[in-house]
Write an enzyme that holds these catalytic residues in place. Structure first.
Site, short mmCIF file in Angstrom:
data_model
loop_
_atom_site.label_atom_id
_atom_site.label_comp_id
_atom_site.label_asym_id
_atom_site.label_seq_id
_atom_site.Cartn_x
_atom_site.Cartn_y
_atom_site.Cartn_z
N TRP A 70 42.08 51.04 38.54
CA TRP A 70 40.92 51.25 37.69
C TRP A 70 40.18 52.48 38.03
O TRP A 70 40.14 52.97 39.43
CB TRP A 70 39.75 50.09 38.16
N ASP A 111 40.06 43.98 45.61
CA ASP A 111 39.14 43.86 44.30
C ASP A 111 39.35 42.84 43.47
O ASP A 111 40.75 42.81 43.04
CB ASP A 111 39.12 45.25 43.66
N ALA A 120 38.16 41.08 40.45
CA ALA A 120 37.29 40.90 39.42
C ALA A 120 37.61 39.89 38.06
O ALA A 120 36.68 39.74 37.19
CB ALA A 120 36.81 42.19 38.75
N LYS A 143 32.98 38.96 34.91
CA LYS A 143 33.86 38.36 33.61
C LYS A 143 34.13 36.72 33.72
O LYS A 143 34.06 36.12 32.71
CB LYS A 143 35.37 38.83 33.89
C1 LMR Z 1 37.15 47.69 32.60
O1 LMR Z 1 37.97 48.19 33.28
O2 LMR Z 1 37.00 48.07 31.49
C2 LMR Z 1 35.80 46.85 33.13
O3 LMR Z 1 36.02 46.72 34.39
C3 LMR Z 1 34.50 47.59 32.65
C4 LMR Z 1 34.30 48.95 33.39
O4 LMR Z 1 33.01 48.87 33.94
O5 LMR Z 1 34.96 49.66 33.52
#
Ligand code: LMR
Length: 394
Positions: free
Chosen positions: A127, A208, A210, A243
């Site tokens: 991410w 992590d 999520a 989420k």
């Molecule tokens: C994403 O990866 O799209 C989500 O976790 C939202 C974000 O805050 O980036």
């Protein structure tokens, strides 16, 4: 003074959200930001959340401060949701945070205070906000191989080879489930190999998580985290309710730290609370309170789990449909990975140029690395996406 500030690089995911909003085309398709949408394109307030809000509205008599680390009932409920009985509760320090991102930030600050020399190891890819926060905090980072872009699965041999390079005290950030951005997950035997390697080399896992409940189910998605928690002397976790409870804007997250002993846990908890105080003082309460009410009430909890399961199965059905449609159109099996990936995302394997063409010609928005949000699709838009992917030559 303020003129000394430089322009910050735009967050690619948030930038995409804006581009989508500004696009006037009625038939545009948003497969960008990781927000769940139902078949009507709506991000609903979950039934149990609405019910808890109604109860709260009647019962709440004060908006005064909670505890600095958040309401203890929330911390207990979240520890239980993520870790169940995999580790003694007395070893787990916890603090409520503004969302999962707040938890990531808090955990990394804790690492920086405990061991400023630690290198944070990130999956390649990960991410984008992970490296961004680590940079912001001025910490050291390295990447380990994770995704085999030919096979579209985990490059486990590469991952292990790279993680052999960690030093004692280094922190390895792992996605608990539903890897973002690839959708490719570790198997339980692979989690075990990672546990063995981390113990051998003195590395500390930082999970992590999520998307618990979006992949294979609430317990199944936490199986890797729980395996590590049962074996590692120390472990760090950032969990998000955005989420799986659909409370994105309420900012409900939790930082958990498993300490080697109950005595050390007390100090760790004190540090987490101290960091809350330095960063924002008391954490947001509304979303956390709703989550607590749901997890501690059998009726609300059953309804929440039922709706979460509908969401999960809906995304799996879309995966199957997209995979089959692409197989039909391309006459090949090369898109089979879409059905085996889990969670909201899959990295489809389009080039950056193809991603631009998909956006400009077809009004289909996905992140530049060709991560697409499965939940942005429905039965009608799957064939449109499949045709567009074949059209641009993916
Ligand atoms: C994403 O990866 O799209 C989500 O976790 C939202 C974000 O805050 O980036």
């Amino acid at each position: 003074m303020l003129e000394n500030l430089c322009q910050q690089p735009a967050d690619k995911i948030l930038q995409l959200m804006k581009m989508f909003r500004d696009d006037p085309r009625a038939d545009k398709i948003d497969l960008g930001v990781g927000v769940y949408k139902n078949a009507e394109g709506v991000t609903p307030v979950m039934r149990a959340v609405k019910a808890a809000e109604r109860q709260l509205w009647k019962a709440e008599t004060t908006k005064s401060y909670t505890a600095l680390a958040g309401d203890p009932a929330y911390l207990d409920a979240m520890r239980n949701l993520v870790l169940a009985d995999s580790v003694a509760a007395g070893r787990v320090a916890a603090a409520a945070t503004p969302g999962g991102t707040g938890a990531i930030h808090m955990v990394l600050e804790t690492v920086g205070m405990a061991n400023p020399e630690a290198t944070i190891w990130l999956s390649d890819p990960t991410w984008p906000n992970h490296p961004s926060i680590i940079n912001h905090l001025g910490m050291k980072m390295q990447t380990y191989r994770y995704f085999d872009s030919e096979a579209r699965g985990v490059d486990f041999a590469g991952m292990i080879a790279d993680l052999e390079g960690i030093k004692a005290g280094d922190v390895v950030l792992l996605h608990g489930c539903c890897h973002n951005p690839t959708g490719a997950n570790l198997t339980l035997p692979e989690w075990q190999e990672i546990a063995d390697l981390l113990q051998k080399r003195g590395g500390i896992p930082f999970i992590d998580i999520a998307y618990q409940g979006f992949g294979d189910g609430l317990d199944q998605d936490a199986a890797g985290v729980r395996l590590l928690a049962g074996q590692m002397p120390e472990m760090l976790i950032a969990a998000s309710c955005s989420k799986n409870f659909g409370v994105y804007r309420e900012r409900a997250g939790v930082a958990l730290a498993i300490a080697p002993s109950e005595a050390i846990r007390g100090v760790v908890g004190g540090n987490l609370a101290h960091l809350n105080r330095q960063n924002f003082s008391f954490p947001p309460d509304h979303g956390a309170r709703l989550v607590t009410m749901i997890l501690n009430d059998s009726v609300l909890c059953a309804d929440w789990q039922a709706e979460l399961e509908e969401v999960r199965l809906g995304m799996l059905a879309i995966r199957e449909q997209l995979s089959a449609e692409l197989q039909r159109l391309s006459g090949s099996d090369r898109f089979g990975f879409i059905a085996t990936h889990r969670g909201m995302f899959s990295r489809i394997g389009a080039t950056p140029e193809q991603v631009v063409t998909l956006r400009e010609k077809h009004g289909i928005y996905m992140v530049g690395d060709s991560r697409l949000n499965i939940a942005g699709l429905n039965e009608t838009t799957v064939p449109i996406l499949a045709r567009a992917l074949i059209d641009v030559g993916v």
